[in-house]
Design a protein around this motif. Structure first.
Motif, PDB file in Angstrom:
ATOM      1  N   ALA B 139       0.819  -1.258  -0.028  1.00  0.00           N
ATOM      2  CA  ALA B 139      -0.010  -0.065   0.079  1.00  0.00           C
ATOM      3  C   ALA B 139       0.915   1.181   0.106  1.00  0.00           C
ATOM      4  CB  ALA B 139      -0.737  -0.043   1.085  1.00  0.00           C
ATOM      5  N   LEU B 140       1.873   1.061   0.685  1.00  0.00           N
ATOM      6  CA  LEU B 140       2.777   2.207   0.917  1.00  0.00           C
ATOM      7  C   LEU B 140       3.593   2.772  -0.442  1.00  0.00           C
ATOM      8  CD1 LEU B 140       4.261   4.390   2.808  1.00  0.00           C
ATOM      9  CD2 LEU B 140       5.967   3.008   2.949  1.00  0.00           C
ATOM     10  N   GLY B 141       3.888   1.428  -1.422  1.00  0.00           N
ATOM     11  CA  GLY B 141       4.599   1.714  -2.485  1.00  0.00           C
ATOM     12  C   GLY B 141       3.616   2.218  -3.365  1.00  0.00           C
ATOM     13  N   ALA B 142       2.393   1.786  -3.488  1.00  0.00           N
ATOM     14  CA  ALA B 142       1.471   2.288  -4.330  1.00  0.00           C
ATOM     15  C   ALA B 142       1.178   3.859  -4.016  1.00  0.00           C
ATOM     16  CB  ALA B 142       0.270   1.680  -4.498  1.00  0.00           C
ATOM     17  N   GLY B 143       0.772   3.975  -2.877  1.00  0.00           N
ATOM     18  CA  GLY B 143       0.626   5.355  -2.393  1.00  0.00           C
ATOM     19  C   GLY B 143       1.653   6.295  -2.638  1.00  0.00           C
ATOM     20  N   LEU B 144       2.911   6.284  -2.178  1.00  0.00           N
ATOM     21  CA  LEU B 144       4.019   7.057  -2.546  1.00  0.00           C
ATOM     22  C   LEU B 144       4.333   7.501  -4.250  1.00  0.00           C
ATOM     23  CD1 LEU B 144       6.879   6.306   0.117  1.00  0.00           C
ATOM     24  CD2 LEU B 144       5.267   8.207  -0.057  1.00  0.00           C
ATOM     25  N   TRP B 145       4.465   6.425  -4.792  1.00  0.00           N
ATOM     26  CA  TRP B 145       4.480   6.488  -6.250  1.00  0.00           C
ATOM     27  C   TRP B 145       3.531   7.353  -6.631  1.00  0.00           C
ATOM     28  CZ3 TRP B 145       7.795   7.443  -9.762  1.00  0.00           C
ATOM     29  CH2 TRP B 145       7.590   7.066 -11.083  1.00  0.00           C
ATOM     30  N   PHE B 146       2.112   7.039  -6.414  1.00  0.00           N
ATOM     31  CA  PHE B 146       1.103   7.957  -6.797  1.00  0.00           C
ATOM     32  C   PHE B 146       1.329   9.148  -6.476  1.00  0.00           C
ATOM     33  CE2 PHE B 146      -3.174   9.555  -7.045  1.00  0.00           C
ATOM     34  CZ  PHE B 146      -3.551   9.373  -8.167  1.00  0.00           C
ATOM     35  N   TYR B 147       1.496   9.425  -5.240  1.00  0.00           N
ATOM     36  CA  TYR B 147       1.715  10.903  -4.757  1.00  0.00           C
ATOM     37  C   TYR B 147       2.919  11.518  -5.649  1.00  0.00           C
ATOM     38  CZ  TYR B 147       2.937  14.585  -1.488  1.00  0.00           C
ATOM     39  OH  TYR B 147       3.217  15.772  -0.586  1.00  0.00           O
ATOM     40  N   LEU B 148       4.122  10.963  -5.771  1.00  0.00           N
ATOM     41  CA  LEU B 148       5.327  11.408  -6.676  1.00  0.00           C
ATOM     42  C   LEU B 148       4.599  11.972  -7.992  1.00  0.00           C
ATOM     43  CD1 LEU B 148       8.263   9.235  -5.570  1.00  0.00           C
ATOM     44  CD2 LEU B 148       7.640  11.834  -4.935  1.00  0.00           C
ATOM     45  N   CYS B 149       3.974  11.013  -8.596  1.00  0.00           N
ATOM     46  CA  CYS B 149       3.518  11.201 -10.059  1.00  0.00           C
ATOM     47  C   CYS B 149       2.757  12.501  -9.955  1.00  0.00           C
ATOM     48  CB  CYS B 149       2.967  10.079 -10.683  1.00  0.00           C
ATOM     49  SG  CYS B 149       4.023   8.513 -10.934  1.00  0.00           S
ATOM     50  N   TRP B 150       1.566  12.381  -9.073  1.00  0.00           N
ATOM     51  CA  TRP B 150       0.896  13.596  -9.053  1.00  0.00           C
ATOM     52  C   TRP B 150       1.443  15.057  -8.804  1.00  0.00           C
ATOM     53  CZ3 TRP B 150      -4.012  14.553 -10.426  1.00  0.00           C
ATOM     54  CH2 TRP B 150      -4.583  15.759  -9.890  1.00  0.00           C
ATOM     55  N   ASN B 151       2.264  14.873  -8.053  1.00  0.00           N
ATOM     56  CA  ASN B 151       3.033  16.209  -7.571  1.00  0.00           C
ATOM     57  C   ASN B 151       3.849  16.452  -8.969  1.00  0.00           C
ATOM     58  OD1 ASN B 151       2.453  17.526  -4.883  1.00  0.00           O
ATOM     59  ND2 ASN B 151       2.137  15.465  -4.380  1.00  0.00           N
ATOM     60  N   ALA B 152       4.525  15.883  -9.379  1.00  0.00           N
ATOM     61  CA  ALA B 152       5.430  16.020 -10.616  1.00  0.00           C
ATOM     62  C   ALA B 152       4.621  16.616 -11.542  1.00  0.00           C
ATOM     63  CB  ALA B 152       6.244  14.693 -10.909  1.00  0.00           C
ATOM     64  N   ALA B 153       3.655  15.848 -12.169  1.00  0.00           N
ATOM     65  CA  ALA B 153       2.723  16.173 -12.825  1.00  0.00           C
ATOM     66  C   ALA B 153       2.082  17.805 -12.557  1.00  0.00           C
ATOM     67  CB  ALA B 153       1.209  15.369 -13.021  1.00  0.00           C
ATOM     68  N   SER B 154       1.783  18.042 -11.367  1.00  0.00           N
ATOM     69  CA  SER B 154       1.398  19.559 -10.913  1.00  0.00           C
ATOM     70  C   SER B 154       2.527  20.401 -11.418  1.00  0.00           C
ATOM     71  CB  SER B 154       1.002  19.493  -9.534  1.00  0.00           C
ATOM     72  OG  SER B 154       0.022  18.457  -9.341  1.00  0.00           O
ATOM     73  N   LEU B 155       3.693  19.948 -10.907  1.00  0.00           N
ATOM     74  CA  LEU B 155       4.715  20.740 -11.164  1.00  0.00           C
ATOM     75  C   LEU B 155       4.958  21.394 -12.564  1.00  0.00           C
ATOM     76  CD1 LEU B 155       7.174  22.465  -9.709  1.00  0.00           C
ATOM     77  CD2 LEU B 155       8.578  20.286  -9.976  1.00  0.00           C
ATOM     78  N   VAL B 156       4.673  20.454 -13.520  1.00  0.00           N
ATOM     79  CA  VAL B 156       4.794  20.769 -14.855  1.00  0.00           C
ATOM     80  C   VAL B 156       3.985  21.665 -15.199  1.00  0.00           C
ATOM     81  CG1 VAL B 156       4.761  19.745 -17.293  1.00  0.00           C
ATOM     82  CG2 VAL B 156       6.201  18.733 -15.024  1.00  0.00           C
ATOM     83  N   GLY B 157       2.626  21.434 -14.675  1.00  0.00           N
ATOM     84  CA  GLY B 157       1.474  22.096 -14.999  1.00  0.00           C
ATOM     85  C   GLY B 157       1.846  23.618 -14.475  1.00  0.00           C
ATOM     86  N   ILE B 158       2.253  23.719 -13.479  1.00  0.00           N
ATOM     87  CA  ILE B 158       2.660  25.038 -12.785  1.00  0.00           C
ATOM     88  C   ILE B 158       3.731  25.900 -13.795  1.00  0.00           C
ATOM     89  CG2 ILE B 158       3.679  26.219 -10.796  1.00  0.00           C
ATOM     90  CD1 ILE B 158       2.449  24.027  -9.023  1.00  0.00           C
ATOM     91  N   VAL B 159       4.683  25.143 -13.832  1.00  0.00           N
ATOM     92  CA  VAL B 159       5.779  25.584 -14.792  1.00  0.00           C
ATOM     93  C   VAL B 159       5.549  26.067 -16.118  1.00  0.00           C
ATOM     94  CG1 VAL B 159       8.194  25.508 -15.679  1.00  0.00           C
ATOM     95  CG2 VAL B 159       7.589  24.671 -13.309  1.00  0.00           C
ATOM     96  N   ALA B 160       5.073  24.975 -16.781  1.00  0.00           N
ATOM     97  CA  ALA B 160       4.695  25.155 -18.032  1.00  0.00           C
ATOM     98  C   ALA B 160       3.141  26.205 -18.211  1.00  0.00           C
ATOM     99  CB  ALA B 160       3.971  23.786 -18.861  1.00  0.00           C
ATOM    100  N   GLY B 161       2.275  26.333 -17.308  1.00  0.00           N
ATOM    101  CA  GLY B 161       1.315  27.114 -17.279  1.00  0.00           C
ATOM    102  C   GLY B 161       0.362  27.144 -18.614  1.00  0.00           C
ATOM    103  N   ALA B 162       0.602  28.447 -19.025  1.00  0.00           N
ATOM    104  CA  ALA B 162      -0.232  28.934 -20.189  1.00  0.00           C
ATOM    105  C   ALA B 162       0.167  28.200 -21.385  1.00  0.00           C
ATOM    106  CB  ALA B 162      -0.350  30.424 -20.084  1.00  0.00           C
ATOM    107  N   GLN B 163       1.389  27.753 -21.517  1.00  0.00           N
ATOM    108  CA  GLN B 163       1.831  27.254 -22.836  1.00  0.00           C
ATOM    109  C   GLN B 163       1.138  25.932 -23.113  1.00  0.00           C
ATOM    110  OE1 GLN B 163       6.039  26.984 -22.280  1.00  0.00           O
ATOM    111  NE2 GLN B 163       5.707  29.154 -21.383  1.00  0.00           N
ATOM    112  N   LEU B 164       0.540  25.228 -22.041  1.00  0.00           N
ATOM    113  CA  LEU B 164      -0.219  23.990 -22.122  1.00  0.00           C
ATOM    114  C   LEU B 164      -1.465  24.006 -23.281  1.00  0.00           C
ATOM    115  CD1 LEU B 164      -0.046  22.666 -18.643  1.00  0.00           C
ATOM    116  CD2 LEU B 164       1.189  21.536 -20.682  1.00  0.00           C
ATOM    117  N   PRO B 165      -1.654  23.221 -24.300  1.00  0.00           N
ATOM    118  CA  PRO B 165      -2.957  23.058 -24.945  1.00  0.00           C
ATOM    119  C   PRO B 165      -4.161  23.111 -24.076  1.00  0.00           C
ATOM    120  CG  PRO B 165      -1.848  21.103 -24.961  1.00  0.00           C
ATOM    121  CD  PRO B 165      -0.941  21.915 -24.342  1.00  0.00           C
TER     122      PRO B 165
END
Lengths: 104, 240
Positions: B139-165
């Protein structure tokens, strides 16, 4: 104000996730409660995806020109046949985007 | 305890951790676009970079984040935001209740950690397990990996911001539907589970169409209780 809202939202969300995991909470799940909860995963996950697929743009769409519906039906067949989460997801998504291009 | 068996134990924890991470990977991929959206939408709603990332890092609840950003943008009051959050997040109460037999006997730090990580996706993987099948490292492996992916994606969304389609128009929500289908359908091995799925599906549609708030929870509970009653009726029919 924004920080306060973020912190309070964090508390609300965390409490809802943690509440029943707390052993000091005086709550004993009897046989019936456990029996009912055994169906929670199948029920909640279905209630999450069905509206996405059947009501893609605010109204019920049962036509075969609805790419969500067609791709979801294929996903159901794939999931039943392969029991493979990754394969089912990837193939039905490819189909979905293909249909969207083709129909849209 | 000798060193060898300690190493074995460490290795088996590691194996379960990786197994959990692997199992959640399709779901992590499916939510990447939503993570991007959560990041870029937060910025667009007037949050600064740190606040936008904090939404994913500490609130860590996709649907709540997106709804909250809409409310920030609209200048809603704090009480409206919290009440809305309570509604959107109420299904987690059900997850927490269903996972009580699995997690409540764990030490405090495990309970806090797994509680924090208890998303739709983690529940999708672990909710169908029997308490004796449950492995906290998985459960920890699943939860942590999901957490990291979610946060990495959010970070890209914040940085790329308006340039995203325009992500909302791409229909990426299908990815989430597809993973849930892939997880639910193999569970349908008996008449009561089939009934649970059919009732939850029809009821969620009806409640959504009549715009009942909390429809998700009502549909789920209706399906769960009906399935259980059917199971009992079947047992009675067989005369035990």
């Amino acid at each position: 104000m924004i920080w306060l809202a973020i912190i309070l939202m964090t508390l609300v969300v965390f409490t809802s996730r943690y509440l029943f995991l707390e052993p000091k909470l005086p709550l004993k799940l009897n046989r019936h409660a456990r029996g009912i909860l055994a169906y929670s995963s199948a029920a909640v996950l279905t209630a999450l995806w069905v509206p996405l697929v059947f009501i893609p743009e605010g109204e019920l769409n049962l036509k075969l020109s609805n790419p969500y519906l067609v791709a979801a039906l294929v996903a159901i067949v794939l999931a039943k046949a392969t029991k493979n989460v990754l394969l089912t997801t990837v193939l039905s998504m490819l189909l979905f985007f293909g249909l969207k291009q083709w129909l849209g | 305890m000798d060193l060898d068996s300690q190493n074995d134990l460490g290795a088996s924890h590691w194996r379960e951790l990786l197994k959990g991470a692997l199992a959640v990977t399709p779901l992590s991929i499916a939510v990447l676009p939503w993570g991007l959206l959560a990041g870029s939408f937060a910025l667009e709603s007037g949050l600064d970079v740190f606040q936008s990332q904090a939404m994913s890092a500490i609130v860590f609840a996709g649907s709540t984040q997106l709804v909250a950003c809409g409310l920030f943008k609209a200048g809603a009051s704090l009480s409206t935001m919290l009440l809305t959050t309570l509604f959107v997040t109420s299904r987690h109460l059900l997850y927490s209740l269903a996972m009580r037999p699995h997690i409540s006997k764990q030490p405090l730090r495990w309970r806090l950690l797994l509680g924090f990580l208890l998303t739709d996706e983690l529940f999708a993987l672990c909710g169908k397990q029997k308490p004796e099948q449950f492995d906290r490292w998985y459960a920890l492996g699943a939860g942590l990996w999901f957490y990291l992916c979610w946060n990495a994606a959010s970070l890209v969304g914040i940085v790329a911001g308006a340039q995203l389609p325009n992500l909302q128009e791409l229909g990426l929500d299908f990815a989430v539907a597809a993973t849930f289908i892939a997880l639910v359908i193999p569970q349908v091995k008996s008449l009561p589970v089939l009934a649970a799925v059919l009732i939850a599906g029809v009821a969620s549609l009806v409640f959504e169409l009549i715009e009942l708030s909390g429809g998700l929870i009502f549909a789920s509970l209706l399906a769960m209780v009906s399935a259980y009653l059917l199971e009992k009726a079947q047992q009675a029919g067989r005369g035990r």
